[in-house]
Write a protein that holds these residues in place. Structure first.
Motif, short mmCIF file in Angstrom:
data_model
loop_
_atom_site.label_atom_id
_atom_site.label_comp_id
_atom_site.label_asym_id
_atom_site.label_seq_id
_atom_site.Cartn_x
_atom_site.Cartn_y
_atom_site.Cartn_z
N GLY A 119 38.39 43.51 44.61
CA GLY A 119 37.02 43.00 44.43
C GLY A 119 36.98 41.49 44.30
N LEU A 120 38.04 40.93 43.69
CA LEU A 120 38.06 39.47 43.51
C LEU A 120 38.20 38.78 44.86
CD1 LEU A 120 40.37 39.21 40.40
CD2 LEU A 120 37.89 39.26 40.52
N VAL B 235 35.48 36.14 46.42
CA VAL B 235 35.76 34.78 46.91
C VAL B 235 35.33 34.65 48.37
CG1 VAL B 235 37.57 33.09 47.37
CG2 VAL B 235 37.62 34.41 45.26
N LYS C 220 42.98 30.36 44.69
CA LYS C 220 42.01 30.41 43.60
C LYS C 220 41.93 31.78 42.95
CE LYS C 220 39.95 26.28 44.51
NZ LYS C 220 39.88 25.16 43.58
N ALA C 221 42.29 32.81 43.72
CA ALA C 221 42.15 34.15 43.14
C ALA C 221 43.50 34.86 42.98
CB ALA C 221 41.20 35.00 43.98
N PRO D 202 46.44 32.73 40.77
CA PRO D 202 46.10 32.56 39.34
C PRO D 202 45.95 33.89 38.62
CG PRO D 202 44.67 31.19 40.72
CD PRO D 202 45.45 32.06 41.64
N GLN D 203 45.37 34.89 39.30
CA GLN D 203 45.17 36.18 38.64
C GLN D 203 46.51 36.89 38.43
OE1 GLN D 203 41.66 35.90 37.49
NE2 GLN D 203 42.34 38.02 37.44
N ARG E 109 44.43 35.68 27.85
CA ARG E 109 43.10 35.30 28.33
C ARG E 109 42.37 36.50 28.91
NH1 ARG E 109 44.72 30.50 32.24
NH2 ARG E 109 45.60 32.31 33.26
N THR E 110 43.16 37.44 29.43
CA THR E 110 42.51 38.54 30.13
C THR E 110 42.29 39.74 29.22
OG1 THR E 110 44.59 39.44 30.84
CG2 THR E 110 43.60 37.83 32.27
N THR E 111 42.71 39.61 27.98
CA THR E 111 42.45 40.72 27.07
C THR E 111 41.43 40.28 26.03
OG1 THR E 111 44.24 40.04 25.63
CG2 THR E 111 44.76 41.66 27.32
N ARG E 112 40.81 41.27 25.46
CA ARG E 112 39.72 40.95 24.55
C ARG E 112 40.24 40.25 23.30
NH1 ARG E 112 34.37 42.56 23.52
NH2 ARG E 112 34.06 43.47 25.55
N ALA F 10 42.81 38.07 22.70
CA ALA F 10 42.96 36.64 22.91
C ALA F 10 43.40 35.89 21.66
CB ALA F 10 41.68 36.05 23.47
N LEU G 238 44.15 32.28 22.09
CA LEU G 238 43.03 31.34 22.20
C LEU G 238 42.43 31.02 20.84
CD1 LEU G 238 41.41 32.90 25.33
CD2 LEU G 238 42.53 30.68 25.16
#
Lengths: 350, 506
Positions: free
Chosen positions: B119-120, B124, B137-138, B141-142, B218-221, B223, B226
């Motif tokens: 889907g990403l 894009v 970009k997708a 990085p992903q 970053r991709t988990t809730r 975080a 962060l």
């Protein structure tokens, strides 16, 4: 704004062919919200992807805002610069949001602007403006994983708007959301349609979505559009499946042989009229109400009612004529069945 | 060996391992990422769909993955030379390591990129992105957390592979373990290298895991990363970066020091560790200076590579083989290597833990013997001399099990030469080369049931050079030093099994 002519898509696998689109002619006027409904597998998803050429059609043309996109597409899977430029002017939102989890909310919204080659400061300004528009100004630095589903879709919408599109494609944008959130996202789409003059093409399997935001709708079955038009026109069309789906009437349509079942659709000012009591008094007949519903469709009041009159159809010609004179949409349920039965017998006889 | 002797070896080994693995990993990333991404992009239903390119890349990657590393390393000799000018040493090891790591990492990249939600890609493309945009970009990085996890796996695998670098004189910790721990029976060195390798692998894994966690937070809730204060994050990132950069710098330094070794006045001698390497070292450290020579030893744990290195000029001389072996090599490889002076004979012998005399061996007994061509022939001739087996008439020095006319009821078990003393517990007798017998703590003259005779023995270990260097004055001088009284004394003391057999050959 969006016109497709004879759009056909055939998927070829080693041993068989699947026709996903079978000569689709779709027309979406500027500034309207058009919904394409249908069951899964009907070809809705292929259709919306064909509009921005994510799916290259086997034949047929797609014109968006006066540009023939099919002419821009090469014959390979790779999109040329011209087509990519055209795509940048068509926003798209997805059922599963398709946000980049490694980027912040703001960076996600900036992505289309990076592709368009905007400067850093310009990107940042525009992204924050769009996030403000969708009500997420305070989440700019958050990551998608820290947002709820509805918030993610708002980010998706902000991102879709970054290229200043005239057209927004919505691929089941609310199907992964709960009813409450669905309503607020639909409201946002409606507001954007009104405030920005955005033309919206959405596909959905939920009639409630059509009811809530669409001006017009099309029904897809087996890769074909079987009916299409403004909602008010569809509701006034006898036998419209969209109308029936929008307003499912309960009550057994097959009354006794000596009775007549009639579906009545009230539109606009008619909804305020006391038509039924008028009918009963004028012709002195007993009217049984089998089912009824009142709702707002495309911003207009609409009512549907299924009533039963005593005696066969022949005896009720005059009262039904009276209802027609009131400007109501009338459909004789039993009679229609009778006609179908005749056809069936004829078909078998052949 | 005491700690002060072990330490520099370990440091050099660590240094070389980091250099080999560091550079090979870097090249693996540069080569593996594009290959892995292409494998995905050219697949069915992907933006660059192309069945032919996809199949070709897939095949090449599979070939690279299927070759055992040691085979790949030896097979790549010519390629490595063409690319870097040498096929031995650190540089010679980095090329095959990188070549084996590229397809390994490419498959991991492919898996990581494939896992990125389609889907990403669609999103894009829908916003007007090109395939390049989709990739940079997708997709990349992903996939970054998985890519880092894959890189960690690759680095750990490379540390394992680098242990085999000794075959091309590449050095490294694994090579130290083989040369000292295994072949010289230095248990302490073995233990130390193993501990160092365990620490090294764990450090790599910890660093890798740390980055993966950081990136995927970053991709988990949750975080958690962060939510940590910015200063903590900066510090941790800085420390990790410095560690990584430091490791690579050390690697680079390792390469540079490698480059210094080959100055013109120096004679580089390829040798197997014991006793040959030690003897050359003794000459280099004690005698060479007074004679105006500079001698470098390059130790190999392989019997083919030292001759190859000599033939293509990577080294100036070698000292590890006897004349039959050299003749065999010249014949098979069409090389023109010649012996100069003989230095010693290491008589092969029959050893046993269960019997005291050769006559006690007979039908039903199992005897272990070395499995390489010359040593096997040598062992079979010894058995023949003792009347334990009978070889076919006219069998030469390259006798093999197929040349046995009558095995006298014995079961013969060919093993890697260094393994034969270790097998003594499991067999009735073993035929062991002198150097390995000493290494295993046996005293040949006392413990062997029977030893080869020194007189008329064809297996004199010689100093070999290229034909055109035979009369080179420096080589002559080195020959004299190896044939000197001082060397003889050193050998008799350090390697009592060996018998100095000095003098020019043929």
């Amino acid at each position: 704004m969006i016109t497709t002519k004879g759009l056909t898509k055939v998927y070829r696998t080693r041993d068989r062919e699947v026709t996903a689109l079978d000569g689709v002619d779709l027309h979406v006027r500027e500034g309207e919200v058009h919904g394409v409904v249908g069951q899964s597998g009907a070809g809705k998803s292929t259709l919306i992807r064909a509009v921005n050429l994510l799916e290259v059609p086997t034949s047929g043309t797609v014109t968006v805002d006066g540009t023939d996109l099919t002419a821009l597409a090469g014959n390979g899977k790779r999109a040329g610069a011209e087509l990519r430029k055209a795509r940048a002017r068509i926003g798209m939102v997805f059922q599963h949001f398709n946000l980049l989890s490694a980027r912040t909310v703001q960076d996600n919204v900036e992505l289309p602007l990076e592709i368009l080659g905007h400067s850093g400061a310009e990107r940042s300004r525009k992204a924050l403006e769009l996030l403000d528009l969708v009500g997420l100004a305070d989440k700019a630095k958050a990551y998608p994983a820290q947002l709820s589903g509805g918030q993610k879709q708002r980010v998706g919408i902000a991102r879709a708007l970054a290229g200043d599109p005239k057209v927004l494609l919505s691929d089941e944008a609310t199907s992964a959301l709960d009813p409450e959130t669905t309503r607020s996202i639909l409201q946002l789409l409606r507001d954007l349609n009104r405030d920005l003059g955005l033309t919206v093409l959405l596909i959905t399997h939920e009639m409630d979505v059509v009811k809530a935001v669409c001006d017009s709708a099309s029904l897809m079955k087996n890769g074909k559009i079987t009916e299409s038009g403004a909602l008010s026109d569809l509701l006034a069309t006898p036998g419209s499946e969209i109308a029936a789906e929008l307003f499912p009437l309960t009550g057994d349509p097959l009354g006794a042989p000596d009775r007549t079942v009639v579906d009545i659709t009230f539109l606009g000012e008619n909804t305020g009229q006391p038509v039924i009591s008028h009918l009963a008094r004028t012709y002195n007949i007993d009217v049984s109400i089998l089912g009824a519903a009142m709702d707002t469709v495309g911003g207009k009041q609409v009512g549907r009612m299924r009533i039963e009159l005593p005696g066969p159809y022949e005896e009720n010609v005059v009262p039904i004529g009276f209802l027609r004179e009131q400007g109501l949409q009338i459909e004789i349920v039993g009679a229609a069945d009778a006609v179908k039965d005749t056809q069936l017998v004829a078909g078998v006889a052949q | 060996m005491n700690w002060s002797e072990i330490r520099p070896e370990l440091l050099t080994g660590l240094y070389e391992t980091v250099a080999m693995v560091g550079w090979a990993s870097l090249i693996a990333v540069i080569g593996g990422v594009p290959l892995g991404v292409l494998l995905v992009l050219t697949d069915r239903g992907r933006p660059l769909q192309n069945a032919l390119i996809n199949k070709v890349i897939g095949f090449v990657v599979n070939v690279g993955r299927s070759l055992p590393f040691i085979i790949l390393m030896l097979a790549l000799t010519a390629f490595t030379r063409a690319l870097t000018g040498t096929s031995i040493g650190l540089t010679g090891a980095i090329v095959p390591l990188a070549i084996s790591a590229i397809p390994f990492f490419a498959r991991l990249v492919e898996t990581a990129v494939r896992e990125v939600d389609g889907g990403l890609v669609e999103a894009v493309q829908a916003m007007g992105g090109s395939t390049r945009t989709v990739v940079f970009k997708a997709l990349l990085p992903q996939a970054l957390p998985s890519l880092v996890a894959g890189l960690t796996t690759t680095v750990v695998a490379l540390i394992g592979y680098s242990a085999m670098a000794g075959a091309v004189g590449g050095g490294g910790l694994g090579d130290v373990a083989i040369r000292y721990g295994y072949q010289r029976y230095e248990g302490g060195v073995m233990l130390a290298t193993v501990v160092l390798l365990v620490v090294l692998v764990n450090v790599v894994q910890l660093i890798g895991d740390f980055f993966v966690r950081t990136l995927s937070d970053r991709t988990t809730r949750s975080a958690a990363w962060l939510r940590a204060p910015r200063r903590t994050r900066t510090t941790v990132t800085a420390v990790a970066s410095v560690g990584l950069v430091g490791a690579l710098t050390a690697g680079t330094l390792g390469l540079t020091s490698e480059g210094d070794a080959g100055s013109d006045e120096t004679i580089t001698v390829a040798a197997t560790p014991t006793p040959h390497g030690d003897i050359v070292k003794f000459v280099a450290d004690n005698l060479a200076k007074d004679a105006g020579l500079k001698v470098e030893v390059k130790e190999f744990t392989d019997y083919v590579k030292p001759n190859e290195a000599l033939a293509n000029g990577d080294v100036d001389a070698n000292f590890f083989q006897h004349v039959p072996f050299l003749d065999d090599f010249n014949k098979k490889k069409h090389t023109d290597l010649v012996p100069t002076v003989g230095i010693l004979v290491e008589p092969i012998g029959i050893y046993s833990k269960s019997v005291d005399d050769v006559s006690a061996l007979g039908s039903g007994d199992t005897i272990a013997l070395p499995n390489d061509t010359t040593n096997e022939g040598r062992a079979l001739h010894l058995l023949d001399d003792q009347g334990l087996i009978k070889l076919k008439k006219g069998t030469g020095l390259d006798a093999s099990l197929n040349d046995i006319a009558d095995d006298g009821g014995l079961t013969l078990k060919p093993l890697e030469a260094a393994q034969t003393p270790r097998a003594l517990e499991d067999v009735d007798a073993a035929i062991v080369n002198g150097n390995y017998a000493i290494g295993a703590g046996l005293t040949p003259k006392k413990d062997a049931l029977v030893l080869e005779k020194a007189k008329g023995n064809p297996y004199i270990n010689i100093l070999a050079v290229k034909k055109e260097d035979r009369d080179d004055p420096a080589i002559k001088k080195l020959g004299q030093l190896l044939n000197s009284d001082a060397t003889k004394k050193f050998m008799e003391k350090k390697f009592p099994s060996s018998i100095p057999v000095f003098g020019p050959v043929k």
